[in-house]
Design a protein around this motif. Structure first.
Motif, mmCIF file in Angstrom:
data_model
loop_
_atom_site.group_PDB
_atom_site.id
_atom_site.type_symbol
_atom_site.label_atom_id
_atom_site.label_comp_id
_atom_site.label_asym_id
_atom_site.label_seq_id
_atom_site.Cartn_x
_atom_site.Cartn_y
_atom_site.Cartn_z
ATOM 1 N N ALA A 105 0.833 -1.208 0.000
ATOM 2 C CA ALA A 105 0.000 0.000 0.000
ATOM 3 C C ALA A 105 0.863 1.252 0.000
ATOM 4 N N SER A 106 1.951 1.237 0.754
ATOM 5 C CA SER A 106 2.853 2.386 0.770
ATOM 6 C C SER A 106 3.564 2.554 -0.569
ATOM 7 N N ILE A 107 3.983 1.454 -1.172
ATOM 8 C CA ILE A 107 4.661 1.509 -2.471
ATOM 9 C C ILE A 107 3.751 2.126 -3.526
ATOM 10 N N GLU A 108 2.504 1.691 -3.572
ATOM 11 C CA GLU A 108 1.586 2.182 -4.591
ATOM 12 C C GLU A 108 1.098 3.595 -4.284
ATOM 13 N N LYS A 109 0.935 3.917 -3.002
ATOM 14 C CA LYS A 109 0.444 5.243 -2.633
ATOM 15 C C LYS A 109 1.427 6.335 -3.032
ATOM 16 N N TRP A 110 2.713 6.057 -2.890
ATOM 17 C CA TRP A 110 3.733 7.075 -3.159
ATOM 18 C C TRP A 110 4.423 6.873 -4.498
ATOM 19 N N ASN A 111 3.860 6.014 -5.358
ATOM 20 C CA ASN A 111 4.328 5.847 -6.747
ATOM 21 C C ASN A 111 5.762 5.341 -6.861
ATOM 22 N N LEU A 112 6.247 4.642 -5.846
ATOM 23 C CA LEU A 112 7.597 4.090 -5.932
ATOM 24 C C LEU A 112 7.680 3.021 -7.012
ATOM 25 N N LEU A 434 5.489 -6.336 12.080
ATOM 26 C CA LEU A 434 6.160 -5.261 12.796
ATOM 27 C C LEU A 434 6.410 -4.058 11.885
ATOM 28 N N LEU A 435 6.994 -4.295 10.725
ATOM 29 C CA LEU A 435 7.276 -3.197 9.813
ATOM 30 C C LEU A 435 5.994 -2.600 9.237
ATOM 31 N N GLY A 436 5.010 -3.454 8.970
ATOM 32 C CA GLY A 436 3.724 -2.948 8.502
ATOM 33 C C GLY A 436 3.058 -2.049 9.531
ATOM 34 N N PHE A 437 3.162 -2.431 10.803
ATOM 35 C CA PHE A 437 2.588 -1.612 11.883
ATOM 36 C C PHE A 437 3.278 -0.253 11.973
ATOM 37 N N LEU A 438 4.590 -0.220 11.780
ATOM 38 C CA LEU A 438 5.332 1.037 11.870
ATOM 39 C C LEU A 438 4.918 2.020 10.775
ATOM 40 N N LEU A 439 4.484 1.498 9.628
ATOM 41 C CA LEU A 439 4.051 2.387 8.545
ATOM 42 C C LEU A 439 2.811 3.182 8.927
ATOM 43 N N PHE A 440 2.030 2.680 9.894
ATOM 44 C CA PHE A 440 0.869 3.426 10.374
ATOM 45 C C PHE A 440 1.260 4.522 11.363
ATOM 46 N N ALA A 468 0.464 13.132 9.658
ATOM 47 C CA ALA A 468 -0.265 12.122 8.886
ATOM 48 C C ALA A 468 0.669 10.961 8.563
ATOM 49 N N PRO A 469 0.263 9.710 8.791
ATOM 50 C CA PRO A 469 1.176 8.564 8.634
ATOM 51 C C PRO A 469 1.429 8.220 7.170
ATOM 52 N N MET A 470 2.386 7.328 6.979
ATOM 53 C CA MET A 470 2.726 6.876 5.628
ATOM 54 C C MET A 470 1.515 6.247 4.943
ATOM 55 N N ILE A 471 0.773 5.414 5.662
ATOM 56 C CA ILE A 471 -0.446 4.801 5.126
ATOM 57 C C ILE A 471 -1.546 4.913 6.165
ATOM 58 N N THR A 472 -2.774 4.905 5.703
ATOM 59 C CA THR A 472 -3.931 4.899 6.590
ATOM 60 C C THR A 472 -4.626 3.552 6.501
ATOM 61 N N TRP A 473 -5.591 3.366 7.374
ATOM 62 C CA TRP A 473 -6.320 2.094 7.342
ATOM 63 C C TRP A 473 -7.100 1.946 6.039
ATOM 64 N N LYS A 474 -7.549 3.058 5.452
ATOM 65 C CA LYS A 474 -8.241 2.993 4.161
ATOM 66 C C LYS A 474 -7.299 2.499 3.067
ATOM 67 N N ASP A 475 -6.053 2.945 3.103
ATOM 68 C CA ASP A 475 -5.075 2.468 2.116
ATOM 69 C C ASP A 475 -4.873 0.967 2.243
ATOM 70 N N PHE A 476 -4.766 0.500 3.485
ATOM 71 C CA PHE A 476 -4.604 -0.942 3.719
ATOM 72 C C PHE A 476 -5.848 -1.709 3.297
ATOM 73 N N GLN A 477 -7.006 -1.197 3.690
ATOM 74 C CA GLN A 477 -8.261 -1.895 3.392
ATOM 75 C C GLN A 477 -8.501 -1.987 1.886
ATOM 76 N N ARG A 478 -8.054 -0.977 1.130
ATOM 77 C CA ARG A 478 -8.273 -0.969 -0.318
ATOM 78 C C ARG A 478 -7.532 -2.117 -1.003
ATOM 79 N N LEU A 479 -6.414 -2.553 -0.450
ATOM 80 C CA LEU A 479 -5.616 -3.600 -1.088
ATOM 81 C C LEU A 479 -5.764 -4.968 -0.444
#
Length: 644
Positions: A105-112, A434-440, A468-479
């Protein structure tokens, strides 16, 4: 007579429309005598297994809904308690998938992902052969970490923009060639060429603008037949088709299937030359095949890999041989060999054998059209701007997650888990979550910076919140593909029922006549069987049905179970001959460059290449890596327990 014929046709139409309902009702009733006549645990488990398998293969009900059948039939028939079945629907791999989805979700949100793809294509160049290889390399790399479907859905628009630039330039060049016969008319020819080029470019810009608008309100696949699902449902609405299926951990993607007449007209008139059409075919098909190849490399690359890992570790808890590192060491050479051979096969099939012309890196050999294509790619890359702070953070997390997976239990040296006193408590899912949690938690803005991050895919780009965090729950839920989670859980429940009821032991005894075959022959037969079935059924469903059978077969024949299970797991992803084979095929087919005959011809060769390379791997470097020459002690213990 005409009225009778019309009435019969009307009845047939109604039956055809109700075919799924008929399957849902008829199959359980027709198989019901099995547990009634033979009221044993094996017969009851076989009934549940067959009903679920038919539902999966026929897709009479959604795959996730069909996966819930064991949840109520096992307790009703007394095979497993309801609490025991429920425990099978959430395993360690579910948490692993959730952590990977956070990173995706973070990769796609920030166009990496788009930056990586464009940079790799810029390095490859615009020569047709190198362009195809460049797109294949970036697709393979992205598909290692993202789902096959989301990778294809992201890369294909970039490839389409390059192909449209190639076509527009070709149309202008062909018109220019037809007007340059007389010297006095040279000026008018140039002006005409420029007018046509401008017109084509305006049309291209209009098409791209329309595509960008449509992407905002389309629905998609949910790396089942995500992730990496294999079949899919099509619902035509005004020449648009929405694929309602998944292929692993997928983003929601809409696919537009062009009108058949429009596609035929496009094939006949759009392309300046036949060679241009061949380039379009080659590049389009290379992306879907590369996505499949990339999904083989990591244990999280596709849902079938996760299904195998969890079922294997559940059936053989004493076998500490399958982890991220060992899987990568085994599958990475397979992917490299398949990548090269697939590229050569597609090049031979569509571009011929003149590699010097299509793969030369010399700038002197570049045509005007190739230069224009390179410019288009560079323009797309320039639109991304300089690399942003969220992209840097996402890249660091990406590298960190990979390193922690590799070094957890590498085997040849002690891993970082040896630093803890208690052993066996930490898995790849621990790192992932663990790393996924830190992205929030980590802010998307640079500390002590007033500038806001740029993100074209996020609605929060204008959010004034500096934390504002790197990803939100909506970003996670969308994928997050919850359907795949339930589907995988249904497979675990079926496997648990087969184990407890003794059905897997019974199946193994029926396969004893195959004991005279050498291990490689058994593996080859299994690979050919699953690769054929998966052309028409979903990858996860096919593997879920075959894994318990192949495990029992291996135990009966005293073959290391990994000798048959790993090749079968990989070959189940080779459903690449038809648009319905998997969602990436459907995405590529929707662009209208290829026909079904093209997919069958090219996919058959890729299928053979895949089976051959997997067989080569399991009989060479797979032998010392997994110690395949011996029947392992962890399988002996399982075989003795099952026999008792």
């Amino acid at each position: 007579m005409r009225l009778e014929a019309a009435a019969r046709m009307d009845v047939f139409r109604k039956l055809w429309r109700a075919r799924k309902l008929i399957v849902v009702v008829f199959i359980p009733l027709s198989l019901l005598p099995l547990p009634l006549v033979h009221p044993t645990s094996e017969a009851c488990c076989a009934y549940v297994l067959m009903v679920t398998a038919v539902y999966w293969v026929s897709e009479a009900v959604p795959l996730g809904a069909a996966a819930l059948v064991p949840a109520f039939l096992y307790p009703l028939f007394g095979v497993l308690k309801s609490s025991e079945v429920a425990a099978e629907y959430c395993k360690d791999t579910t948490l692993l998938l959730m952590g990977v989805i956070c990173l995706a979700a973070s990769i796609e949100k920030w166009n990496l992902h788009k930056r990586i793809a464009l940079r790799m294509v810029m390095i490859a160049g615009a020569k047709p052969g190198m362009l195809v290889l460049g797109f294949m390399c970036c697709t393979v790399f992205l598909s290692m970490w993202l789902s096959n479907t989301s990778t294809t859905a992201m890369v294909m628009p970039i490839a389409e923009a390059v192909l449209q630039q190639l076509i527009c330039t070709g149309l202008a060049d062909s018109h220019h060639d037809s007007e340059t016969g007389d010297a006095p008319e040279e000026d008018s020819a140039v002006s005409t060429k420029e007018e046509n080029l401008d017109k084509n470019q305006l049309e291209l810009l209009y098409q791209n603008e329309q595509n960008e608008r449509s992407k905002q309100d389309l629905c998609s696949f949910t790396e089942g037949q995500a992730g990496e699902l294999n079949g899919f449902g099509l619902q035509p609405v005004l020449n648009k088709t929405f694929v309602r299926q998944t292929n692993g951990h997928l983003p929601q993607v809409a696919i537009e299937i062009p009108n058949v007449k429009r596609v035929r007209a496009r094939r006949d008139s759009q392309y300046p030359t036949k060679r241009d059409h061949m380039i379009c075919k080659c590049l389009s098909l290379s992306i879907t095949y590369a996505a499949t190849i990339g999904g083989l490399i990591t244990i999280t690359g596709t849902s079938t890999n996760l299904i195998f890992a969890e079922q294997f570790n559940t059936r053989y808890p004493e076998a500490k041989v399958i982890n991220f590192g060992t899987w990568f060491i085994f599958s990475f050479p397979i992917a490299i060999i398949m990548l090269v051979l697939t590229w050569l096969w597609l090049h031979f099939l569509f571009l011929g054998c003149n590699f010097r012309e299509t793969c030369s890196l010399s700038k002197k050999r570049k045509t005007r059209r190739e230069t224009m294509s390179e410019q288009r790619i560079q323009e797309e890359y320039a639109k991304l701007g300089p690399i942003s702070y969220p992209e840097v953070v996402t890249g660091i997390f990406f590298i960190l997650m990979t390193l922690l997976w590799f070094t957890r239990e590498p085997g040849f040296v002690p891993g970082w888990t040896s630093l803890f006193e208690k052993k066996g408590y930490r898995t790849d899912a621990t790192v992932s979550v663990l790393l996924g949690f830190l992205l929030f938690l980590i802010p998307a803005r640079r500390p002590f910076s007033s500038s806001s991050p740029s993100c074209s895919n996020s609605e929060d780009s204008s959010d004034p919140d500096p934390l504002a965090p790197m990803i939100t729950w909506k970003d996670f839920q969308r994928l997050m593909p919850w359907e795949i989670v339930i589907l995988v859980g249904g497979g675990y429940a079926l496997a648990a029922g087969c184990k407890v009821s003794g059905l897997s032991v019974w199946i193994g005894r029926q396969l004893e006549p195959m004991s005279g075959l050498p291990p490689w022959a058994v593996t080859l037969l299994a690979c050919l069987l699953v690769s054929a079935v998966t052309e028409f059924a979903s990858n996860p469903a096919t593997l879920t049905v075959f894994l318990p059978i192949l495990s029992a077969l291996s135990e009966t024949l005293l073959i290391n179970p990994l000798h048959t299970l790993i090749p079968s797991t990989m070959c189940v992803s080779f459903g690449v001959m038809l648009p319905v084979g998997n969602p990436p095929n459907a995405i590529v087919f929707s662009y209208g460059h290829v026909k079904i005959s093209d997919m069958v011809k090219a996919g058959f060769g890729v299928n053979l290449i895949g089976v051959a390379v997997v067989m080569l791997a399991i009989t060479t470097w797979g032998v010392p890596l997994f110690n395949l020459t011996e029947f392992p002690t962890w399988a002996v213990a399982r075989n003795v327990t099952g026999g008792l």
